[in-house]
Design a protein around this motif. Structure first.
Motif, PDB file in Angstrom:
ATOM      1  N   ARG A   5     -30.504-100.161 -28.743  1.00 30.67           N
ATOM      2  CA  ARG A   5     -30.248-101.222 -29.706  1.00 30.67           C
ATOM      3  C   ARG A   5     -29.243-100.726 -30.737  1.00 30.67           C
ATOM      4  N   LEU A   6     -28.732-101.731 -31.556  1.00 28.71           N
ATOM      5  CA  LEU A   6     -27.679-101.403 -32.336  1.00 28.71           C
ATOM      6  C   LEU A   6     -27.916-100.414 -33.549  1.00 28.71           C
ATOM      7  N   ALA A   7     -29.054-100.597 -33.934  1.00 30.47           N
ATOM      8  CA  ALA A   7     -29.463 -99.441 -35.230  1.00 30.47           C
ATOM      9  C   ALA A   7     -29.090 -97.837 -34.590  1.00 30.47           C
ATOM     10  N   ALA A  67     -37.405-109.518 -27.785  1.00 29.62           N
ATOM     11  CA  ALA A  67     -36.542-108.396 -27.717  1.00 29.62           C
ATOM     12  C   ALA A  67     -35.428-108.662 -26.930  1.00 29.62           C
ATOM     13  N   ASN A  68     -35.361-109.709 -26.058  1.00 29.50           N
ATOM     14  CA  ASN A  68     -34.096-110.113 -25.392  1.00 29.50           C
ATOM     15  C   ASN A  68     -33.100-110.984 -26.267  1.00 29.50           C
ATOM     16  N   ARG A  69     -32.020-110.625 -25.831  1.00 21.23           N
ATOM     17  CA  ARG A  69     -30.839-111.665 -26.655  1.00 21.23           C
ATOM     18  C   ARG A  69     -31.148-113.168 -26.391  1.00 21.23           C
ATOM     19  N   SER A  70     -31.677-113.526 -25.475  1.00 23.08           N
ATOM     20  CA  SER A  70     -32.087-115.166 -25.246  1.00 23.08           C
ATOM     21  C   SER A  70     -33.124-115.364 -26.080  1.00 23.08           C
ATOM     22  N   GLY A  71     -34.041-114.446 -26.655  1.00 27.28           N
ATOM     23  CA  GLY A  71     -34.876-114.718 -27.649  1.00 27.28           C
ATOM     24  C   GLY A  71     -34.612-114.561 -29.069  1.00 27.28           C
ATOM     25  N   GLY A  72     -33.185-114.598 -29.279  1.00 27.99           N
ATOM     26  CA  GLY A  72     -32.480-114.421 -30.647  1.00 27.99           C
ATOM     27  C   GLY A  72     -32.004-113.199 -31.022  1.00 27.99           C
ATOM     28  N   ASN A  73     -32.345-112.093 -30.375  1.00 23.86           N
ATOM     29  CA  ASN A  73     -32.193-110.859 -30.924  1.00 23.86           C
ATOM     30  C   ASN A  73     -30.979-110.378 -30.433  1.00 23.86           C
ATOM     31  N   MET A  74     -29.679-110.219 -31.571  1.00 20.87           N
ATOM     32  CA  MET A  74     -28.593-110.002 -31.426  1.00 20.87           C
ATOM     33  C   MET A  74     -28.402-108.219 -31.489  1.00 20.87           C
ATOM     34  N   GLU A  75     -29.629-107.519 -31.513  1.00 19.82           N
ATOM     35  CA  GLU A  75     -29.502-106.276 -32.003  1.00 19.82           C
ATOM     36  C   GLU A  75     -29.639-105.458 -30.728  1.00 19.82           C
ATOM     37  N   SER A  76     -30.271-106.199 -29.922  1.00 16.96           N
ATOM     38  CA  SER A  76     -30.653-105.255 -28.543  1.00 16.96           C
ATOM     39  C   SER A  76     -29.468-105.032 -27.712  1.00 16.96           C
ATOM     40  N   ILE A  77     -29.528-103.844 -26.910  1.00 14.33           N
ATOM     41  CA  ILE A  77     -28.377-103.845 -25.981  1.00 14.33           C
ATOM     42  C   ILE A  77     -28.960-103.343 -24.670  1.00 14.33           C
ATOM     43  N   ILE A 104     -28.946 -82.709 -40.354  1.00 13.66           N
ATOM     44  CA  ILE A 104     -29.589 -83.069 -39.218  1.00 13.66           C
ATOM     45  C   ILE A 104     -30.953 -83.468 -39.512  1.00 13.66           C
ATOM     46  N   ASP A 105     -31.709 -82.910 -40.512  1.00 12.67           N
ATOM     47  CA  ASP A 105     -33.225 -82.898 -40.483  1.00 12.67           C
ATOM     48  C   ASP A 105     -33.407 -84.521 -41.142  1.00 12.67           C
ATOM     49  N   TYR A 106     -32.304 -84.691 -41.954  1.00 11.99           N
ATOM     50  CA  TYR A 106     -32.460 -86.321 -42.588  1.00 11.99           C
ATOM     51  C   TYR A 106     -32.297 -87.315 -41.530  1.00 11.99           C
ATOM     52  N   ILE A 107     -31.261 -87.182 -40.450  1.00 11.15           N
ATOM     53  CA  ILE A 107     -30.786 -87.998 -39.696  1.00 11.15           C
ATOM     54  C   ILE A 107     -32.172 -88.036 -38.547  1.00 11.15           C
ATOM     55  N   LEU A 108     -32.637 -86.824 -38.405  1.00 15.75           N
ATOM     56  CA  LEU A 108     -33.972 -86.815 -37.461  1.00 15.75           C
ATOM     57  C   LEU A 108     -35.146 -87.632 -38.135  1.00 15.75           C
ATOM     58  N   ASP A 109     -35.453 -87.551 -39.378  1.00 17.69           N
ATOM     59  CA  ASP A 109     -35.984 -88.145 -40.273  1.00 17.69           C
ATOM     60  C   ASP A 109     -36.014 -89.771 -39.977  1.00 17.69           C
ATOM     61  N   GLU A 110     -34.736 -90.185 -40.319  1.00 18.80           N
ATOM     62  CA  GLU A 110     -34.254 -91.701 -40.055  1.00 18.80           C
ATOM     63  C   GLU A 110     -34.423 -92.098 -38.524  1.00 18.80           C
ATOM     64  N   ARG A 111     -34.240 -91.215 -37.865  1.00 22.03           N
ATOM     65  CA  ARG A 111     -34.457 -91.676 -36.324  1.00 22.03           C
ATOM     66  C   ARG A 111     -35.971 -91.741 -36.206  1.00 22.03           C
ATOM     67  N   ALA A 112     -36.656 -90.951 -36.862  1.00 23.94           N
ATOM     68  CA  ALA A 112     -38.279 -91.325 -36.606  1.00 23.94           C
ATOM     69  C   ALA A 112     -38.478 -92.770 -37.406  1.00 23.94           C
ATOM     70  N   ARG A 113     -38.106 -92.785 -38.408  1.00 19.33           N
ATOM     71  CA  ARG A 113     -38.392 -93.988 -39.239  1.00 19.33           C
ATOM     72  C   ARG A 113     -38.034 -95.433 -38.250  1.00 19.33           C
ATOM     73  N   GLU A 114     -36.822 -95.205 -37.795  1.00 19.40           N
ATOM     74  CA  GLU A 114     -36.388 -96.351 -36.997  1.00 19.40           C
ATOM     75  C   GLU A 114     -36.637 -96.427 -35.763  1.00 19.40           C
ATOM     76  N   TYR A 170     -20.323-108.171 -30.566  1.00 23.46           N
ATOM     77  CA  TYR A 170     -21.375-108.839 -29.604  1.00 23.46           C
ATOM     78  C   TYR A 170     -22.676-108.456 -30.182  1.00 23.46           C
ATOM     79  N   TYR A 171     -22.812-107.496 -31.100  1.00 25.35           N
ATOM     80  CA  TYR A 171     -23.966-107.107 -31.892  1.00 25.35           C
ATOM     81  C   TYR A 171     -24.007-107.227 -33.008  1.00 25.35           C
ATOM     82  N   ARG A 172     -25.353-107.342 -33.795  1.00 26.83           N
ATOM     83  CA  ARG A 172     -25.544-107.290 -35.264  1.00 26.83           C
ATOM     84  C   ARG A 172     -26.768-106.975 -35.340  1.00 26.83           C
TER      85      ARG A 172
END
Length: 560
Positions: free
Chosen positions: A440-442, A289-299, A484-494, A254-256
């Protein structure tokens, strides 16, 4: 509940007097039986009336997550972002904004806000729905109808308790509707509270709608429950369960991740030149942001609607994103001593630097990421230009290091552009139709990567991280570099701004070390963070109002 009514019609009064005499002490006479208005006695009878109460929880959660405006004018949402590795405040006139931790005490507005919101809105209202769904007065056409209602209420209760334990630690656990005054609340161990949160979310995951296309924008789905459930599994050291719950989302079909441009407003209402923008910037633009706006990533997306009853007050927290997260550029003085900048809706309106991103967020996490889309000019405004014709520097690029430039902490600094939207009130940076993405899916990929790391399956963790990074054309990460530091850095970026960073750092027990390491260490005002921060500040103090009303509550260690 019994009430006294004063009836002025004399004929009715005579009849009523005779009835009272005739019935003597018959108490049932005084029982209120409302017939033509909603009350707690007649509001919970079928799915429709229960859904009306659930709708209130949606509004409560929007106000809670977006953040009401405090007496100081600050958006309360941002107390879960500032005072972390990612952000502080740019406003030197407001030392109470978690900059000088000597000023953080049980009377602080942040300490009171989250506690009060959970215990006066989300939790009691959810408990009422959950309890009354099983009373004889509630008539259901099928168990599935009831479970759908209860699942929504249990999600909101879980969200409240998850927030509470990661802000305050042990908190009172209230599982049922309270109908009489109580003053004997005590604090329940965090592990026990999380056990209820887990149970509630597992129920919600089972009974909420699976297909997001079958519900309206903003309505909870199984994936929303699984997002929070996965986070709880990780906090409870259950990474194998977190892999299963995140995989349910990722593999649902359902998400991408959005990898191509989308939305009906590609130039972002003139913010970008023709052809500007990218698939990441499109995620956050108004109506996208919404799915109705074409955003298949939002949950799960919080809904706002301008001039619609119940569409959120103006201004609300979501509508103040650019006001909070942008520099106070209109006060910037050019090197020639003249005012350098004029307010412009294309620059976010009139931001006031309630939140100032740290050098960690602005520079460190981008130092070796390759051509990362999330660091493009469409997503971070690093280049600013003098726009006041009165200065001799008009149209020139602002040099942050230029002699005579007054301030790069308050008046000018990089601005994350996911906060921008269509401005309707330039003085207040009001974007009344802007939606706020909670999940969202990310993030599901990032949570699963964390779970795989917990299982020591580092290649699988790297694979999930690289799926997110490949969307942004960032360089790949090797399994050997995953920690875990790398994952937290990636969470900050995303996820910066979207993520309540304090909750993430507290569930990992890393708030103190990372905030101490990455908080701004600047002259004058900003050095107070590193100077005053203590490990016990990872938890907020229990509000003094709660302790005064409930003597058996105990204050968190370190606070008076």
């Amino acid at each position: 509940m019994k009430k006294k009514y004063f009836i002025l019609n004399t004929d009715v009064l005579i009849v009523l007097t005779l009835i009272i005499i005739g019935t003597s002490c018959k108490k049932s006479l005084l029982d209120e039986k409302p017939q033509d208005f909603f009350s707690s006695e007649n509001a919970y009878t079928n799915a429709k009336t229960f859904q009306l109460s659930v709708n209130t929880l949606y509004a409560d959660s929007r106000n809670f997550i977006s953040g009401d405006i405090a007496g100081s004018g600050f958006y309360m949402r941002d107390y879960l972002r500032i005072g972390t590795d990612e952000a502080t405040t740019g406003q030197t006139i407001r030392p109470g904004f978690l900059v000088d931790y000597n000023l953080f005490n049980s009377n602080h507005e942040a300490a009171k806000y989250f506690w009060d919101k959970c215990y006066t809105t989300l939790i009691p209202r959810a408990n009422t729905i959950i309890d009354r769904a099983d009373l004889p007065a509630a008539v259901w056409t099928a168990d599935a109808e009831k479970n759908k209602i209860v699942a929504q209420a249990k999600f909101f209760r879980a969200y409240a308790y998850y927030t509470l334990v990661n802000i305050y630690g042990d908190v009172p656990l209230i599982e049922h509707e309270i109908i009489t005054p109580q003053f004997n609340f005590t604090r329940t161990a965090k592990t026990s509270v999380l056990a209820l949160v887990k149970k509630d979310l597992e129920f919600a995951s089972r009974y909420l709608a699976i297909n997001p296309s079958q519900v309206s924008d903003g309505v909870l789905t199984t994936a929303a429950a699984d997002m929070l459930l996965s986070t709880v599994y990780l906090e409870m050291k259950m990474p194998d369960s977190a892999v299963i719950s995140t995989s349910r989302i990722i593999n649902s079909g359902y998400y991408r991740l959005m990898t191509q441009r989308f939305g009906s407003d590609p130039n972002h209402s003139g913010h970008f030149p023709a052809g500007g923008g990218d698939s990441y910037s499109d995620l956050f633009w108004e109506n996208n942001a919404n799915r109705s706006g074409g955003n298949m990533e939002s949950i799960w997306v919080l809904q706002n609607a301008f001039n619609v009853p119940g569409g959120a007050p103006v201004p609300s927290g979501t509508q103040g994103l650019s006001r909070s997260w942008g520099p106070f550029y209109q006060n910037l003085t050019a090197p020639d001593g003249k005012r350098g900048m004029l307010v412009s809706d294309s620059l976010g309106g009139r931001p006031v630097a309630f939140v100032r991103t740290t050098n960690y967020a602005n520079y460190y996490i981008w130092s070796s990421g390759g051509n990362d889309m999330r660091n493009s000019k469409w997503n971070i405004r690093r280049d600013w230009y003098y726009n006041n014709p009165a200065t001799s520097y008009f149209t020139q690029k602002i040099d942050f290091n230029a002699p005579g430039l007054v301030d790069t902490l308050y008046f000018i600094y990089p601005m994350f552009r996911k906060v921008e939207g269509v401005i309707t009130n330039i003085g207040g940076s009001v974007t009344p139709n802007q939606k706020f993405i909670v999940y969202r899916l990310a993030e599901a990929y990032l949570l699963r990567a964390e779970a795989y790391m917990g299982l020591n399956q580092l290649q699988k963790a790297a694979d999930d991280l690289n799926i997110v990074r490949s969307r942004s054309h960032a360089s790949t990460v090797n399994a050997a570099d995953v920690n875990i530091d790398y994952i937290l850095d990636e969470r900050a970026r995303e996820l910066i701004i979207e993520e309540p960073r304090r909750l993430t750092l507290n569930r990992l027990d890393l708030w103190y070390s990372r905030t101490l390491k990455y908080s701004l260490n600047e002259p004058k005002f900003y050095y107070q963070i590193a100077k005053t921060i203590q490990s016990y500040n990872s938890l907020f103090p229990i509000p003094q109002t709660a302790i005064d009303a409930t003597p058996e509550l105990k204050q968190n260690s370190g606070y008076n």
